[in-house]
Design a protein around this motif. Structure first.
Motif, PDB file in Angstrom:
ATOM      1  N   ALA A  98     -60.447  34.267 112.413  1.00 60.46           N
ATOM      2  CA  ALA A  98     -61.387  33.559 111.365  1.00 60.46           C
ATOM      3  C   ALA A  98     -62.875  34.609 111.530  1.00 60.46           C
ATOM      4  N   ILE A  99     -62.939  35.415 112.840  1.00 63.51           N
ATOM      5  CA  ILE A  99     -64.524  36.142 112.400  1.00 63.51           C
ATOM      6  C   ILE A  99     -64.219  37.722 111.497  1.00 63.51           C
ATOM      7  N   ALA A 121     -64.226  36.757 108.297  1.00 62.10           N
ATOM      8  CA  ALA A 121     -65.589  36.296 107.124  1.00 62.10           C
ATOM      9  C   ALA A 121     -66.171  38.046 107.473  1.00 62.10           C
ATOM     10  N   HIS A 122     -65.580  38.541 108.165  1.00 58.82           N
ATOM     11  CA  HIS A 122     -66.723  39.982 108.352  1.00 58.82           C
ATOM     12  C   HIS A 122     -65.618  40.760 107.637  1.00 58.82           C
ATOM     13  N   ILE A 140     -67.267  30.770 108.686  1.00 59.18           N
ATOM     14  CA  ILE A 140     -66.385  31.451 109.898  1.00 59.18           C
ATOM     15  C   ILE A 140     -65.821  29.627 110.701  1.00 59.18           C
ATOM     16  N   LEU A 157     -72.041  35.763 115.193  1.00 63.94           N
ATOM     17  CA  LEU A 157     -71.707  34.295 114.607  1.00 63.94           C
ATOM     18  C   LEU A 157     -72.691  33.833 113.958  1.00 63.94           C
TER      19      LEU A 157
END
Length: 598
Positions: free
Chosen positions: A509-510, A513-514, A448, A188
């Motif tokens: 979402a994780i 974001a990555h 995120i 996160l």
């Protein structure tokens, strides 16, 4: 990292599953009417996720279906082909019977079949389990997960029905919070090393406190003042030296002198004092017993009435009543006084018992001393002084042991104070980092939480809040909540349907974001549309497709009754390319494993 292919050495019983780059659908059709109202159908859509976990080197669990039904699956060998970040591939070979021996092969082209490949042509053959995990971790090269291995994040990537109960705390994370919260904080965007250090300090502090308590328990009710212990030890050692000199010189004149002085100054004085105290207590006891006997009321109104009647004197009711009231009043006072006297009597008798016991002990001690003084046999005196030395040495050993415990206890208390201070500093740093990540709009966590809220809002037209905050102990608390129109948290997320949606939104979402990092690109969600209404199903499918177009690889499972109803009857919800596994309940050929249900 994406999924490419899953197959076995028995294709007639387990057909190969070829994954595509974008959306992958595992579709189960319920064709038999009697099965439509069932909650579970045992066709294999959940089992596929478990097989992927097996291919990613899950530990050997006796409850896992492959090992639980070893008679059915012992001859199976599974092959998981994984697409790496550089567009090359690695295939993991793992048999059920020898599940702790793993083989690997790297190759450039995907969708291969190495089930018949000789063992000699594998790059790494029969690698032991722990070494195989390390090797696969190196091959996958998921640097964004470091210092954790690829296995740590798989729980969020392979969600079964049981994993939708909590957004953050997965079923596989049954250990202490220190085992999973630092990793979750890391992905996160928070300072995970600080959190790891904080848990380590807390563990070390708890261990020190436990050891200190154990030492205190060992000491029992002993002295905890190191100065007093050292003083007693010094006196005992000095006395032991004197007695040793007597024994070495075989001269007991000084010992006789000490014994005489001790009899006169200590023992006799104490006996005289105790006798005086016993005399005083006996006198008190005598007075108490006398008072208890005197307190009896001997006047009886009924007898007085008979006596007056016999004498011819009238003894009317009012006079008798007044006497009865007076007697009752006096009796109440007497009862209270008797209670106090009984308590005092009990205390006096207990003190007398203690004094008598001490006088008996002192009498024996005085007798022994006088016997020593009157003894003319030097060997008897030598024996008595030797016995005293044994007692002294035992006392010295006990005191030295207590001293050692107390020194250790003082060291531990110093360490505990230092660790408590260090933990406090770490807690302050964690709180500062959390505040920084929350307030920075460009931080990974802010990105995120925006993606997370967007997904939920697009599906159910309600915003959602992802929040992270430290509690009073400095441990991070993770929350995912659905907001109402006023922006306040509601209890909607408590229902299974919305909680599942929050899990799906969090995982995706994780990944998004990555997306630019060396991070997994796939996710597997079991029963993704269950309990949603048609409009929300269409909204969720639109989100999943959009994320697939961004370069992610979502895999979803569903039964045909969960499909959103389309107005255009002829237009299928999924294309043929998207459906990678088709299952049905008509016969064994419709199952993932073409065999009877186990």
């Amino acid at each position: 990292m994406k999924l490419s292919r899953l197959y076995s050495n028995k294709p007639e019983q387990f057909e190969p599953v070829d994954f595509v780059a974008g959306l992958n659908v595992v579709m189960a059709e319920i064709r038999l009417p009697e099965n439509r109202d069932k909650d579970t159908h045992n066709l294999g859509k959940t089992t596929l996720g478990r097989l992927l976990d097996f291919g990613f080197l899950a530990g050997r669990d006796p409850k896992f279906f492959l090992f639980k039904h070893l008679d059915l699956f012992k001859d199976f060998v599974f092959f998981l082909e994984i697409e790496l970040q550089d567009a090359s591939y690695v295939t993991v070979r793992r048999s059920v019977e020898e599940a702790s021996k793993i083989s690997f092969k790297k190759h450039q082209a995907g969708h291969q079949d190495f089930s018949a490949l000789p063992m000699s042509e594998w790059d790494h053959q029969d690698v032991p389990f722990d070494r195989a995990r390390d090797l696969l971790d190196g091959l996958l090269d998921l640097r964004a997960l470091k210092p954790w291995s690829f296995r740590k994040g798989l729980g969020y990537l392979l969600r079964s029905q049981d994993d939708f109960r909590d957004v953050f705390h997965l079923r596989k994370f049954q250990a202490a919070h220190a085992d999973w919260k630092p990793f979750l904080a890391h992905i996160l965007g928070f300072d995970a090393p600080l959190i790891v250090q904080h848990y380590d300090k807390e563990t070390e502090l708890t261990q020190k406190q436990t050891t200190a308590q154990t030492i205190k328990d060992e000491l029992g009710g002993s002295i905890e003042d190191i100065s007093k212990i050292e003083g007693l030890l010094l006196l005992k050692q000095k006395e032991a030296e004197k007695k040793q000199k007597l024994l070495d010189a075989f001269d007991f004149r000084a010992q006789d002198k000490d014994r005489t002085k001790q009899v006169v100054d200590d023992v006799d004085e104490r006996i005289a004092a105790l006798n005086a105290e016993r005399y005083s207590l006996n006198q008190n006891r005598k007075k108490i017993l006398a008072s208890l006997e005197e307190d009896q009321i001997l006047f009886n109104p009924d007898e007085a009435q008979r006596m007056f009647e016999e004498a011819g004197v009238l003894f009317k009711g009012q006079i008798k009543k007044d006497f009865q009231q007076l007697i009752a009043f006096n009796k109440a006072i007497t009862d209270e006084r008797r209670g106090y006297l009984q308590e005092e009597r009990t205390e006096v008798e207990a003190e007398l018992k203690r004094i008598n016991a001490e006088l008996n002990a002192l009498g024996k001690k005085r007798s022994d001393m006088l016997s020593f003084l009157s003894c003319t046999d030097v060997f008897t005196k030598y024996k008595q002084v030797s016995d005293d030395m044994v007692t002294l040495r035992a006392d010295i050993t006990s005191l030295e042991r207590q001293r050692g415990f107390l020194h250790r206890l003082q060291e531990l208390r110093t360490d505990i104070r230092a660790l408590t201070e260090e933990r406090g500093h770490l807690q302050t740093q964690i709180e500062a980092d959390v505040e920084r990540q929350n307030s920075d709009k460009s931080s990974l966590f802010s990105v995120i939480r925006l993606f997370f809220s967007e997904i939920v809002e697009e599906v159910i037209n309600r915003k959602a809040l992802l929040s992270v905050s430290p509690n009073k102990e400095g441990h991070l608390e993770f929350k995912a909540e659905i907001l109402d129109e006023s922006g306040n948290a509601t209890s909607a997320d408590l229902g299974h349907t919305y909680r599942k949606l929050l899990c799906i939104a969090f995982d995706m979402a994780i990944l998004r974001a990555h997306i630019e990092d060396k991070f997994p690109r796939f996710v597997y969600h079991d029963g993704v549309f269950e309990s949603l209404d048609d409009r929300k199903k269409e909204n969720l499918l639109a989100v999943i497709r959009r994320y697939a177009d961004l370069g992610l690889q979502p895999t979803i499972t569903l039964i045909d009754s969960d499909l959103p109803v389309r107005t255009e009857k002829d237009e299928p919800v999924f294309s043929k390319d998207e459906i990678v596994v088709s299952l049905h309940d008509e016969n064994e050929q419709g199952r993932l494993f073409k065999m009877k249900a186990w």
